[in-house]
Design a protein around this motif. Structure first.
Motif, PDB file in Angstrom:
ATOM      1  N   SER A   1       2.718 -28.578  -4.833  1.00  0.00           N
ATOM      2  CA  SER A   1       2.544 -27.228  -4.301  1.00  0.00           C
ATOM      3  C   SER A   1       3.123 -26.219  -5.270  1.00  0.00           C
ATOM      4  O   SER A   1       4.052 -26.515  -6.029  1.00  0.00           O
ATOM      5  CB  SER A   1       3.215 -27.089  -2.926  1.00  0.00           C
ATOM      6  OG  SER A   1       4.614 -27.338  -3.030  1.00  0.00           O
ATOM      7  N   GLY A   2       2.556 -25.020  -5.209  1.00  0.00           N
ATOM      8  CA  GLY A   2       3.044 -23.912  -6.013  1.00  0.00           C
ATOM      9  C   GLY A   2       3.155 -22.670  -5.160  1.00  0.00           C
ATOM     10  O   GLY A   2       2.501 -22.531  -4.124  1.00  0.00           O
ATOM     11  N   THR A   3       3.985 -21.757  -5.578  1.00  0.00           N
ATOM     12  CA  THR A   3       4.236 -20.540  -4.822  1.00  0.00           C
ATOM     13  C   THR A   3       3.750 -19.339  -5.613  1.00  0.00           C
ATOM     14  O   THR A   3       3.723 -19.349  -6.855  1.00  0.00           O
ATOM     15  CB  THR A   3       5.727 -20.374  -4.502  1.00  0.00           C
ATOM     16  OG1 THR A   3       6.443 -20.312  -5.725  1.00  0.00           O
ATOM     17  CG2 THR A   3       6.220 -21.518  -3.654  1.00  0.00           C
ATOM     18  N   GLY A   4       3.371 -18.296  -4.860  1.00  0.00           N
ATOM     19  CA  GLY A   4       2.954 -17.035  -5.453  1.00  0.00           C
ATOM     20  C   GLY A   4       3.510 -15.884  -4.648  1.00  0.00           C
ATOM     21  O   GLY A   4       3.657 -15.970  -3.416  1.00  0.00           O
ATOM     22  N   THR A   5       3.810 -14.798  -5.287  1.00  0.00           N
ATOM     23  CA  THR A   5       4.395 -13.621  -4.644  1.00  0.00           C
ATOM     24  C   THR A   5       3.389 -12.488  -4.690  1.00  0.00           C
ATOM     25  O   THR A   5       2.822 -12.171  -5.747  1.00  0.00           O
ATOM     26  CB  THR A   5       5.700 -13.207  -5.349  1.00  0.00           C
ATOM     27  OG1 THR A   5       6.614 -14.286  -5.305  1.00  0.00           O
ATOM     28  CG2 THR A   5       6.295 -11.986  -4.686  1.00  0.00           C
ATOM     29  N   LEU A   6       3.182 -11.867  -3.517  1.00  0.00           N
ATOM     30  CA  LEU A   6       2.297 -10.712  -3.382  1.00  0.00           C
ATOM     31  C   LEU A   6       3.158  -9.480  -3.169  1.00  0.00           C
ATOM     32  O   LEU A   6       3.981  -9.444  -2.241  1.00  0.00           O
ATOM     33  CB  LEU A   6       1.331 -10.906  -2.211  1.00  0.00           C
ATOM     34  CG  LEU A   6       0.363  -9.741  -1.940  1.00  0.00           C
ATOM     35  CD1 LEU A   6      -0.598  -9.564  -3.114  1.00  0.00           C
ATOM     36  CD2 LEU A   6      -0.403  -9.968  -0.634  1.00  0.00           C
ATOM     37  N   GLN A   7       2.971  -8.477  -4.016  1.00  0.00           N
ATOM     38  CA  GLN A   7       3.709  -7.226  -3.914  1.00  0.00           C
ATOM     39  C   GLN A   7       2.750  -6.121  -3.499  1.00  0.00           C
ATOM     40  O   GLN A   7       1.775  -5.841  -4.200  1.00  0.00           O
ATOM     41  CB  GLN A   7       4.365  -6.863  -5.248  1.00  0.00           C
ATOM     42  CG  GLN A   7       5.459  -7.828  -5.687  1.00  0.00           C
ATOM     43  CD  GLN A   7       6.081  -7.425  -7.007  1.00  0.00           C
ATOM     44  OE1 GLN A   7       5.508  -6.635  -7.744  1.00  0.00           O
ATOM     45  NE2 GLN A   7       7.254  -7.974  -7.295  1.00  0.00           N
ATOM     46  N   ILE A   8       3.040  -5.513  -2.338  1.00  0.00           N
ATOM     47  CA  ILE A   8       2.195  -4.444  -1.798  1.00  0.00           C
ATOM     48  C   ILE A   8       2.933  -3.132  -2.006  1.00  0.00           C
ATOM     49  O   ILE A   8       4.012  -2.920  -1.434  1.00  0.00           O
ATOM     50  CB  ILE A   8       1.895  -4.670  -0.301  1.00  0.00           C
ATOM     51  CG1 ILE A   8       1.271  -6.054  -0.093  1.00  0.00           C
ATOM     52  CG2 ILE A   8       0.995  -3.576   0.226  1.00  0.00           C
ATOM     53  CD1 ILE A   8       1.065  -6.394   1.366  1.00  0.00           C
ATOM     54  N   HIS A   9       2.369  -2.258  -2.822  1.00  0.00           N
ATOM     55  CA  HIS A   9       2.942  -0.934  -3.044  1.00  0.00           C
ATOM     56  C   HIS A   9       2.382   0.007  -1.988  1.00  0.00           C
ATOM     57  O   HIS A   9       1.187   0.318  -1.983  1.00  0.00           O
ATOM     58  CB  HIS A   9       2.598  -0.425  -4.446  1.00  0.00           C
ATOM     59  CG  HIS A   9       3.258   0.861  -4.782  1.00  0.00           C
ATOM     60  ND1 HIS A   9       4.505   0.937  -5.341  1.00  0.00           N
ATOM     61  CD2 HIS A   9       2.837   2.138  -4.619  1.00  0.00           C
ATOM     62  CE1 HIS A   9       4.835   2.199  -5.521  1.00  0.00           C
ATOM     63  NE2 HIS A   9       3.827   2.957  -5.089  1.00  0.00           N
ATOM     64  N   LEU A  10       3.223   0.452  -1.046  1.00  0.00           N
ATOM     65  CA  LEU A  10       2.795   1.278   0.084  1.00  0.00           C
ATOM     66  C   LEU A  10       2.865   2.740  -0.315  1.00  0.00           C
ATOM     67  O   LEU A  10       3.914   3.233  -0.767  1.00  0.00           O
ATOM     68  CB  LEU A  10       3.694   1.009   1.294  1.00  0.00           C
ATOM     69  CG  LEU A  10       3.621  -0.421   1.853  1.00  0.00           C
ATOM     70  CD1 LEU A  10       4.595  -0.608   2.993  1.00  0.00           C
ATOM     71  CD2 LEU A  10       2.196  -0.733   2.300  1.00  0.00           C
ATOM     72  N   ILE A  11       1.702   3.433  -0.140  1.00  0.00           N
ATOM     73  CA  ILE A  11       1.621   4.849  -0.458  1.00  0.00           C
ATOM     74  C   ILE A  11       2.035   5.626   0.783  1.00  0.00           C
ATOM     75  O   ILE A  11       1.568   5.368   1.903  1.00  0.00           O
ATOM     76  CB  ILE A  11       0.197   5.226  -0.896  1.00  0.00           C
ATOM     77  CG1 ILE A  11      -0.208   4.382  -2.118  1.00  0.00           C
ATOM     78  CG2 ILE A  11       0.098   6.713  -1.216  1.00  0.00           C
ATOM     79  CD1 ILE A  11      -1.665   4.570  -2.509  1.00  0.00           C
ATOM     80  N   ASP A  12       2.916   6.610   0.618  1.00  0.00           N
ATOM     81  CA  ASP A  12       3.497   7.337   1.750  1.00  0.00           C
ATOM     82  C   ASP A  12       2.474   8.299   2.346  1.00  0.00           C
ATOM     83  O   ASP A  12       1.696   8.941   1.630  1.00  0.00           O
ATOM     84  CB  ASP A  12       4.731   8.108   1.288  1.00  0.00           C
ATOM     85  CG  ASP A  12       5.419   8.805   2.448  1.00  0.00           C
ATOM     86  OD1 ASP A  12       5.551   8.175   3.512  1.00  0.00           O
ATOM     87  OD2 ASP A  12       5.834   9.964   2.273  1.00  0.00           O
ATOM     88  N   VAL A  13       2.498   8.404   3.690  1.00  0.00           N
ATOM     89  CA  VAL A  13       1.767   9.416   4.448  1.00  0.00           C
ATOM     90  C   VAL A  13       2.770  10.121   5.330  1.00  0.00           C
ATOM     91  O   VAL A  13       3.859   9.590   5.622  1.00  0.00           O
ATOM     92  CB  VAL A  13       0.631   8.791   5.284  1.00  0.00           C
ATOM     93  CG1 VAL A  13      -0.413   8.143   4.385  1.00  0.00           C
ATOM     94  CG2 VAL A  13       1.176   7.791   6.287  1.00  0.00           C
ATOM     95  N   ASN A  14       2.424  11.328   5.804  1.00  0.00           N
ATOM     96  CA  ASN A  14       3.354  12.119   6.607  1.00  0.00           C
ATOM     97  C   ASN A  14       3.301  11.644   8.047  1.00  0.00           C
ATOM     98  O   ASN A  14       2.566  12.183   8.883  1.00  0.00           O
ATOM     99  CB  ASN A  14       2.996  13.603   6.503  1.00  0.00           C
ATOM    100  CG  ASN A  14       4.103  14.500   7.074  1.00  0.00           C
ATOM    101  OD1 ASN A  14       5.229  14.056   7.229  1.00  0.00           O
ATOM    102  ND2 ASN A  14       3.749  15.741   7.377  1.00  0.00           N
TER     103      ASN A  14
END
Length: 924
Positions: free
Chosen positions: A603-616
């Protein structure tokens, strides 16, 4: 013009082959015959052009040798030439003086004696009055022995001064006698002692009585009494055996005086030389010498030097040491691998063939013999020389095999896949032995490195970069081995210094690999659940095996995501919030697992990075929540307010602060004014506002698109202030929300609590007074309860100790006691002070207060200084060593019947029990 008499240096042409240089004069006594005519202003000998005379060598070829003469009429030049300072050098009689030499780098001083005699002129005194000596030359070295022609003891006469007329002016010149040659005395003489050496005589001993004496080191100076003289006959004796190694010469002066102590003759100098005997054997500086020589050295190579010192005179055969080798161990390759310089002690190699790998050390026994090495007459000593054969790199390393093999699983690092063994016959753990391995070919990408095992010198082929079975199934390496130190001159590398290494790569089940790890995507926050974000798929590197990959979620802190097990599609399960506590720097991270169905599974692992854009999506919040102002309008009746917004730019400030229109009292009493984009000021609109706590609503709006607003409450405490603008204590309490009625109630409670405490204290004091005033229940005389009665102790008996009984006598008058100063009194006297007051028993005793009455009386008695005993030690009168009274041990409890005990009934209730026992009461 000064005349040069002779030279102290000789040309090299006169020097025959000589032994090792020993610093000093060549002779200890020189005789030079000169002509009277040649002394008159003409040179005779010059040091640089004459081969005759005496010689001096400091063995350092120094040009700065200083010579000094003991006679001021003669001097010595730096080149060794002796010349006359004055015209008095025109001699008619012999002259003797000392010449000393000192080297420029050696503090040692050498001495020699120089005697000048006129050629063709016999002595001016009869032959019968002097001793004639012969010069004996033995072998190649000159040894001077003074020996008398006759058997009579040598007679030394004080010199007489003869006067001779001069030519025209009538001046007279003094004529000097022969100078006394030195006296030679052999060391270690067996006596008998004292042993006569010479006789000192004055020509005037026939006319008057003469007394002789000697002075100097050895006579009246340390060492004292080595020599003495008969004061009457002038016979000079040596009193004990001499040791040349302790002192080699003596300089004495002989004196002659008359019976009144007046000097009759001028003192004469006596030089006594101790003749050396061979009484010391050579001594090596070390008993064991350590030397070394490199293997393969050529014949004639200097190995080491041994040195032996002989305390005997090194100018004679007694101190001339010669060396020779007695034995060599082992006898390889030949018995005589080394030789020694007989004079210097230097040891050299004489044959080739030194090989450390065969013989690493030789043991040489060296013998040193004096008498110039004469084994029949010389004394000998031995020492051991250990010669270590040092290693040179004359043996190249050789691999034990032409080929080596190994195998390694793919993707493994820092593992040893092959071990290369090598043989090197040089000295172990030295640079000549230590091996270095180098991969010459077969590994262009640098997957392997060969490290040297420091213990056994083996080469460890190590994987330093992972290998891939799918790219390379085997490696063919060419390895070359060498030493850290270069090979010695003339030594060629061996054909066995290189070998081939075959390394096979083993295929293993590799885990799936995510192509981009970590993978970054960008989304606005607030996306609804079920939104597909991306496909996060992995690849299986095992190309030759078909395997299925399945996905699962490994880490999702907020539980926002879901992954498809077969294709790796990522969808949302909840709304993404940038302001969540799980988001760091606007990035949310989740980790997923990809596993294959291989054997074993990987097995292998992977990392997902979600850059969240700000809303008011967050309204601003008012700060601070509480404030404090003065009740009267002033610069201190103002509050600075701001807001906090969880969103990011541009959905935050500048903020807008407004007072709502409802309730109307807000805008009537307060006003809000803008200070900056993020700050505003709240202050009183009216001049005065009653003290209290007010909740003021404020509407805050941000700068988002569209903007968000929030109605927030700020709690403002209005209070009276002092001159500094600070709230007073009363005002603070009032501002806290307590009315006048509440304050009065609190004060009343405090007064009631203090009153209760005061009443309790007064009640306790009254009870204490009542307890002290209560009488005993019964009269103490009628009290029949058991009591502990303490009586005075009378010591250990009549014959216990002797005491000063005068201290027990009652003084007839008390004046001396009354007159004593305060605080000073005898401890066995009753103090003359007011008596203490004891408690009075009440007329109506109370049954419960009997114990208190007794305790009060006890305390009064303890604190009464007038109560006996006055001292803790009670001494009673001494009654003597005997007593006329009978022993009380004869008393017993039996009654003869004649005694009447009825009177015990009259003694009160305390004796009632005793009266019942002996008086025949009711119990009978």
């Amino acid at each position: 013009m000064a005349a040069v008499l002779f030279s102290l240096q000789a040309t090299k042409a006169d020097q025959p082959p000589k032994p090792p240089c020993r610093p000093g004069f060549s002779e200890s006594f020189y005789t030079v015959f000169v002509s009277r005519d040649l002394l008159q202003g003409q040179y005779i000998l010059k040091g640089k052009h004459c081969g005759c005379g005496v010689k001096f060598d400091d063995c350092q070829h120094s040009k700065s040798v200083d010579f000094e003469s003991s006679d001021p009429n003669f001097s010595v030049r730096p080149d060794g030439s002796v010349y006359a300072e004055q015209e008095v050098a025109n001699l008619s009689d012999p002259v003797q003086f000392m010449v000393t030499a000192r080297g420029g780098h050696d503090p040692h001083i050498w001495e020699t004696t120089v005697k000048l005699a006129l050629a063709g002129h016999p002595p001016s005194v009869p032959v019968s009055q002097v001793n004639i000596y012969t010069l004996r030359i033995t072998g190649s070295h000159k040894h001077y022995h003074l020996r008398a022609w006759d058997s009579n003891p040598r007679v030394i006469k004080f010199p007489r001064k003869h006067q001779r007329s001069s030519s025209a002016n009538g001046l007279r010149r003094q004529k000097r006698d022969w100078v006394i040659p030195p006296i030679n005395v052999p060391e270690n003489s067996r006596g008998p002692f004292p042993q006569m050496l010479v006789r000192i005589r004055s020509d005037q001993d026939l006319e008057k009585g003469i007394r002789y004496s000697i002075t100097g080191a050895g006579a009246d100076q340390p060492p004292i009494d080595v020599y003495n003289i008969d004061p009457v006959h002038g016979k000079m004796f040596v009193t004990r055996p001499l040791d040349r190694e302790e002192r080699a010469s003596y300089h004495l002066r002989a004196h002659a005086v008359d019976m009144n102590g007046n000097k009759v003759e001028s003192p004469i100098d006596l030089y006594i030389y101790v003749i050396d005997m061979n009484d010391n054997r050579p001594e090596f500086q070390n008993q064991v010498y350590n030397g070394s020589v490199a293997e393969g050295s050529k014949p004639g190579t200097l190995v080491m030097q041994v040195t032996a010192n002989d305390s005997d005179d090194d100018t004679t055969a007694n101190g001339m040491v010669r060396y020779r080798i007695l034995s060599q161990t082992p006898h390889m390759p030949i018995p005589n691998m080394f030789t020694i310089n007989s004079e210097t002690g230097d040891i050299f190699t004489v044959a080739a063939g030194l090989d450390r790998e065969k013989v690493s050390q030789y043991t040489i026994i060296v013998q040193a013999t004096d008498m110039e090495g004469n084994l029949n007459f010389g004394l000998s000593n031995t020492a051991t020389a250990l010669i270590s054969v040092t290693d040179i790199n004359d043996n190249p390393p050789e691999l034990t095999a032409r080929t080596f093999s190994g195998e390694v699983p793919e993707n493994r690092v820092n593992v040893v896949v092959a071990n290369l063994t090598v043989i090197d016959r040089d000295q172990p753990h030295s640079p000549n032995w230590a091996a270095q391995y180098r991969i010459a070919s077969g590994d262009p990408q640098g997957h392997f490195l060969i490290r040297t095992n420091p213990v056994n010198n083996d080469g460890m082929v190590t994987v330093v970069k992972p290998v891939d079975y799918e790219q390379n199934r085997a490696f063919m390496l060419t390895v070359i081995v060498s030493n850290k130190a270069p090979l010695a001159s003339g030594i060629q590398s061996s054909l066995q210094s290189s070998a081939g290494v075959t390394i096979s790569v083993q295929d293993v089940n590799e885990p799936p690999v995510f192509p981009s790890n970590p993978k970054s995507i960008r989304f606005e926050e607030g996306v609804p659940a079920g939104t597909t974000l991306t496909v996060f798929a992995a690849q299986d590197p095992d190309l030759f095996i078909h395997q299925t990959v399945r996905y699962s979620k490994l880490s999702d802190p907020a539980n926002w995501l879901r992954i498809n097990r077969t294709n790796g599609q990522i969808t949302t399960m909840a709304v993404l919030d940038r302001e969540s506590m799980y988001v760091r720097n606007n990035i949310y991270e989740a980790t997923f697992l990809a596993a294959d169905n291989g054997s074993p599974p990987a097995s292998g692992t992977g990392t997902l990075q979600i850059h969240l854009i700000d809303v008011n999506d967050n309204a601003p919040v008012l700060l601070p929540k509480e404030a404090q102002v003065c009740e009267r309008a002033s610069p201190r009746s103002r509050v600075n307010i701001t807001a906090s917004d969880a969103d990011a730019d541009p959905h935050v400030g500048p903020f807008v602060f407004e007072l709502p229109s409802y309730p109307p009292s807000v805008r009537r009493n307060w006003t809000a004014s803008r200070i900056s984009g993020d700050y505003a000021q709240l202050r009183l609109r009216i001049p005065y506002l009653d003290a209290g706590v007010y909740e003021v609503p404020i509407i805050v709006s941000d700068s988002g698109n569209p903007p968000l607003s929030n109605r927030s409450m700020i709690k403002v405490k209005v209070c009276p202030c002092d001159d500094n603008g600070d709230c007073t204590t009363t005002g603070a309490v009032a501002a806290a929300g307590l009315g006048t009625g509440a304050i009065i109630a609190i004060l009343i409670c405090i007064i009631i609590l203090l009153t209760m405490v005061l009443v309790f204290v007064m009640w306790m004091k009254r009870r204490e007074k009542e307890r002290q005033a209560k009488p005993l229940l019964i009269d103490p005389e009628d009290d029949v309860r058991d009591n502990i009665l303490k009586y005075d102790e009378e010591g250990g008996g009549e014959e216990d100790q002797d005491y000063d009984l005068s201290q027990l006598q009652q003084p007839e008058a008390l004046d001396h006691i009354i007159c004593k100063p305060t605080g000073v009194r005898r401890v066995d006297e009753r103090p003359v002070i007011a008596e203490s007051q004891y408690p009075i028993r009440p007329s109506l005793p109370h049954p419960g207060d009997i114990g208190d009455f007794i305790n009060d009386g006890l305390r009064a008695a303890d604190n009464d200084p007038t109560a006996p005993p006055y001292d803790s030690l009670l001494v009673f009168d001494y009654e003597g060593s005997g007593s006329t009274a009978g022993s009380v041990s004869s008393l017993n409890s039996s009654s003869s019947g004649d005694q009447d005990y009825d009177y015990l009934n009259d003694w009160g209730p305390r004796f009632k029990k005793l009266a019942d026992l002996y008086g025949g009461g009711d119990d009978d």
